[in-house]
Scaffold this active site. Structure first.
Site, PDB file in Angstrom:
ATOM      1  N   ARG A   1     -14.830  12.491   9.558  1.00 38.71           N
ATOM      2  CA  ARG A   1     -13.552  13.142   9.874  1.00 38.71           C
ATOM      3  C   ARG A   1     -13.284  14.298   8.931  1.00 38.71           C
ATOM      4  O   ARG A   1     -12.757  15.339   9.315  1.00 38.71           O
ATOM      5  CB  ARG A   1     -12.407  12.123   9.781  1.00 38.71           C
ATOM      6  CG  ARG A   1     -12.365  11.140  10.956  1.00 38.71           C
ATOM      7  CD  ARG A   1     -11.473   9.948  10.644  1.00 38.71           C
ATOM      8  NE  ARG A   1     -10.115  10.338  10.330  1.00 38.71           N
ATOM      9  CZ  ARG A   1      -9.272   9.611   9.599  1.00 38.71           C
ATOM     10  NH1 ARG A   1      -9.639   8.438   9.115  1.00 38.71           N
ATOM     11  NH2 ARG A   1      -8.054  10.041   9.350  1.00 38.71           N
TER      12      ARG A   1
ATOM     13  N   ASP B   1     -15.238   2.357   8.061  1.00 42.38           N
ATOM     14  CA  ASP B   1     -14.193   3.317   7.686  1.00 42.38           C
ATOM     15  C   ASP B   1     -14.752   4.374   6.739  1.00 42.38           C
ATOM     16  O   ASP B   1     -14.435   5.552   6.858  1.00 42.38           O
ATOM     17  CB  ASP B   1     -13.008   2.590   7.042  1.00 42.38           C
ATOM     18  CG  ASP B   1     -11.977   3.572   6.502  1.00 42.38           C
ATOM     19  OD1 ASP B   1     -11.398   4.306   7.318  1.00 42.38           O
ATOM     20  OD2 ASP B   1     -11.789   3.645   5.273  1.00 42.38           O
TER      21      ASP B   1
ATOM     22  N   LYS C   1      -8.491  -1.451   5.680  1.00 43.72           N
ATOM     23  CA  LYS C   1      -8.793  -1.749   4.275  1.00 43.72           C
ATOM     24  C   LYS C   1      -7.886  -2.847   3.724  1.00 43.72           C
ATOM     25  O   LYS C   1      -8.321  -3.708   2.968  1.00 43.72           O
ATOM     26  CB  LYS C   1      -8.677  -0.475   3.440  1.00 43.72           C
ATOM     27  CG  LYS C   1      -9.906   0.428   3.638  1.00 43.72           C
ATOM     28  CD  LYS C   1      -9.803   1.723   2.864  1.00 43.72           C
ATOM     29  CE  LYS C   1      -8.957   2.722   3.608  1.00 43.72           C
ATOM     30  NZ  LYS C   1      -9.353   4.110   3.518  1.00 43.72           N
TER      31      LYS C   1
ATOM     32  N   SER D   1      -7.457   3.315   9.669  1.00 45.20           N
ATOM     33  CA  SER D   1      -8.232   3.394   8.429  1.00 45.20           C
ATOM     34  C   SER D   1      -7.527   2.628   7.303  1.00 45.20           C
ATOM     35  O   SER D   1      -8.120   1.782   6.626  1.00 45.20           O
ATOM     36  CB  SER D   1      -8.405   4.877   8.062  1.00 45.20           C
ATOM     37  OG  SER D   1      -8.827   5.042   6.737  1.00 45.20           O
TER      38      SER D   1
ATOM     39  N   HIS E   1       0.843  -1.195   0.000  1.00 45.80           N
ATOM     40  CA  HIS E   1       0.000   0.000   0.000  1.00 45.80           C
ATOM     41  C   HIS E   1       0.875   1.241   0.000  1.00 45.80           C
ATOM     42  O   HIS E   1       1.851   1.324   0.742  1.00 45.80           O
ATOM     43  CB  HIS E   1      -0.894   0.025   1.244  1.00 45.80           C
ATOM     44  CG  HIS E   1      -1.732   1.265   1.318  1.00 45.80           C
ATOM     45  ND1 HIS E   1      -2.895   1.412   0.602  1.00 45.80           N
ATOM     46  CD2 HIS E   1      -1.541   2.429   1.984  1.00 45.80           C
ATOM     47  CE1 HIS E   1      -3.410   2.603   0.842  1.00 45.80           C
ATOM     48  NE2 HIS E   1      -2.606   3.247   1.672  1.00 45.80           N
TER      49      HIS E   1
HETATM   50  N1  URA Z   1      -6.082   7.436   3.665  1.00 49.03           N
HETATM   51  C1  URA Z   1      -6.936   6.573   4.249  1.00 49.03           C
HETATM   52  O1  URA Z   1      -7.277   5.556   3.659  1.00 49.03           O
HETATM   53  N2  URA Z   1      -7.411   6.851   5.463  1.00 49.03           N
HETATM   54  C2  URA Z   1      -7.068   7.954   6.136  1.00 49.03           C
HETATM   55  O2  URA Z   1      -7.526   8.148   7.235  1.00 49.03           O
HETATM   56  C3  URA Z   1      -6.191   8.855   5.524  1.00 49.03           C
HETATM   57  C4  URA Z   1      -5.705   8.574   4.286  1.00 49.03           C
END
Ligand code: URA
Ligand code: CA
Length: 435
Positions: free
Chosen positions: A168, A161, A187, A183, A82
Site C-alpha cells: 500500500r 498485514d 494487529k 490493518s 490502541h
Molecule cells: N496504521 C496501521 O497499523 N495500519 C494502517 O493501515 C494505517 C496506520
C-alpha cells in the site's frame, strides 16, 4: 478460484465473499499471488470500498495469517488500548497502572517503533533496571498476581498485514478507511485482546487530518470489533498540538508519574480518564462510564494508581524509588529555554513539527536500528490559548548537545503567536460507545 475474477468483481463494485478474501490473504502470505494482482485489488478497494462483512472477513483473514497470542490463562476480560499515534502521547504509561488499580487485568504487549519519540517500552526503560524481556509464562503469572505486566512484541503476528502495508505504501493505497481499519484491528486481535478501546487522533499532527475522516475510521473499527466478537469503543481526540507538556522518553515518564500522583496536565489527565473509563466498562468491572470514571478519579487522588505503578516497576526489575526521586531518570546535560519573540496568545503549536524537533534532539528512531537518547526532548510551558510575554520561555529544550540552533529554528516555525484571543482546542470530539 482465480485472482483475476476477484479483482474484476471488486472493480465492478460487487461484494467479495469471505472465501474469496481468505483466498487472497492466504495466497499472498504464501507468495502464491503476485504483488501486481494484489496491488490492483487494493486499488479497486480504494475506489469501491468494502461492506462491513468484507471488512470483518479481511480483518480475521489477516489475524489468521500468523501467530495469535493466547491470553486465556489470564483471569478476566483482557482489554487493550490502541492509539492511532500522536506527538507526546503518554497515555499508555498512565492508563495501564490506573486501570489495573481498579482490578482490571492489563496484559500489555508493546513495541518500540519508529517515530518522534520511542514507543511505550522505550519510555518504560528510562526507569533504571526495568526490562520487558520476560517469558510468556512469567508474563501470565505477573498479570494474574499483580493485574499488570508489559512484554515486548514477539512472534510472527499478522504477516499478511505487514506485506500488504508495504505494498500500500508504494501504490498510493494507504489512505483507505477499510484497509486502515482492518490493518489496525487485525494487529490488536492477534495480540490477544478480548475487548479494545481506540484513541483515534485528529488534527495536523495525526494520521487523520480532519474530523470526518477520524470519525469514519473510528466507526469502522468499532464495527469490525463488534462483528468479530471483540467489544470495541472509541474516542476521537485532538492532535493539533502535542498532548500534555512533555515530548521525550524520560520526560514523558516524569509527566506520567506526576499524572499518576494526580498532578498531571489537564488534557492528559482528562484523556486518560475518558479512555480508562471505557476500558473499565468493557472489562465489565463497572456498568457505566460514570461509575468507572469516579473509581479511576479516586485512585489518582488516593495514591492507589501510583502504588500499582510501583508494583509494576518492581516486578520487572525497575527501581520504584523513581516516583519520588525523578533525578534517577536519565538527565540531559543542557536545558535551554526558547523565549517568545513577541507578546500575544499562542495560536498554533504544530504537533508534527514539535515532534520533528524532538527527533532532531535524538528522542526518536528513524530506522529500526537507530539508538535513541532517552534523556532528551521538550517541555512545553505554553499551549494553544495561553498568553505569553515577549522574552518569556515558551518551552525548554533538554539536549545532550549544546548546539541547538537548528532545533530552535524548527520550533519557532512550529509556534505561532497572535495578537488576539484564541480558544483552547476541543480535546475530545466524540466518543463511540455502542456495544
Ligand atoms: N496504521 C496501521 O497499523 N495500519 C494502517 O493501515 C494505517 C496506520
Ligand atoms: Ca506528553
Amino acid at each position: 478460484m482465480r485472482m483475476y475474477d476477484i479483482i474484476e468483481k471488486k472493480r465492478d463494485g460487487l461484494q467479495l465473499s469471505e472465501a474469496e478474501i481468505r483466498y487472497v490473504i492466504e495466497g499472498y502470505t504464501k507468495d502464491e499471488i503476485p504483488d501486481y494482482q494484489v496491488s490492483a485489488l487494493l486499488m479497486a478497494i480504494y475506489f469501491q470500498d468494502m461492506t462491513e462483512d468484507e471488512r470483518a472477513a479481511l480483518t480475521m483473514a489477516m489475524v489468521d495469517s500468523g501467530d495469535v497470542i493466547n491470553l486465556s490463562a489470564i483471569d478476566g476480560i483482557k482489554v487493550d488500548k490502541h492509539s492511532t499515534g500522536g506527538v507526546g502521547d503518554t497515555t499508555t504509561l498512565i492508563l495501564a497502572p490506573l486501570v489495573a488499580s481498579v482490578g482490571v487485568p492489563v496484559a500489555k504487549m508493546s513495541g518500540r517503533g519508529l517515530g518522534h519519540t520511542g514507543g511505550t517500552i522505550d519510555k518504560l526503560e528510562s526507569v533504571p533496571g526495568f526490562h520487558v524481556e520476560i517469558s510468556n509464562d512469567e508474563f501470565v503469572s505477573l498479570v494474574n498476581q499483580n493485574k499488570i505486566a508489559v512484554i515486548g512484541q514477539s512472534g510472527n503476528l499478522t504477516p499478511a498485514d505487514k506485506k500488504i502495508y508495504g505494498l500500500r505504501d508504494v501504490t498510493a493505497t494507504v489512505d483507505s478507511i477499510p484497509l486502515i481499519a482492518s490493518s489496525i484491528m487485525s494487529k490488536k486481535i492477534a495480540s490477544g485482546a478480548n475487548a479494545i478501546v481506540l484513541d483515534v487522533k485528529t488534527g495536523a499532527g495525526a494520521f487523520m487530518k480532519n474530523l470526518e475522516d477520524a470519525r469514519n475510521l473510528a466507526q469502522a473499527m468499532v464495527n469490525i470489533g463488534n462483528r468479530t466478537g471483540r467489544k470495541t469503543m472509541a474516542v476521537i481526540s485532538d492532535m493539533t498540538q502535542p498532548l500534555g507538556n512533555a515530548i521525550g522518553n524520560a520526560l514523558e515518564m516524569e509527566e506520567a508519574i506526576h499524572t499518576l500522583k494526580g498532578n498531571g496536565p489537564n488534557d492528559l489527565t482528562e484523556l486518560c480518564l475518558t479512555l480508562g473509563s471505557q476500558m473499565v466498562v468493557l472489562s465489565e468491572r463497572c456498568d457505566s462510564i460514570e461509575e468507572a470514571r469516579s473509581l479511576l478519579t479516586k485512585n489518582l487522588q488516593n495514591g492507589k494508581a501510583l502504588e500499582q505503578f510501583k508494583t509494576m516497576l518492581q516486578a520487572q526489575g525497575g527501581n520504584p524509588a523513581v516516583v519520588d526521586h525523578m533525578e534517577l531518570l536519565p538527565q540531559a546535560s543542557y536545558q535551554i529555554d526558547l523565549p517568545a519573540k513577541q507578546s500575544g496568545t499562542v495560536a498554533q503549536l504544530i504537533a508534527n513539527d514539535i515532534g520533528t524537533a524532538a527527533a532532531m534532539l535524538g528522542a526518536g528512531r528513524t530506522t529500526k536500528d537507530s539508538v535513541i537518547d532517552l534523556a532528551v526532548g521538550i517541555i512545553l510551558h505554553k499551549k494553544i490559548g495561553d498568553h505569553v510575554e515577549a522574552g518569556e520561555p515558551l518551552l525548554t529544550i533538554y539536549s545532550n548537545n549544546q548546539q541547538v540552533d537548528a532545533v530552535k529554528n524548527k520550533l519557532y516555525e512550529a509556534i505561532h503567536i497572535e495578537d488576539k484571543q484564541v480558544a483552547t482546542p476541543t480535546l475530545i470530539y466524540d466518543t463511540i460507545i455502542n456495544k
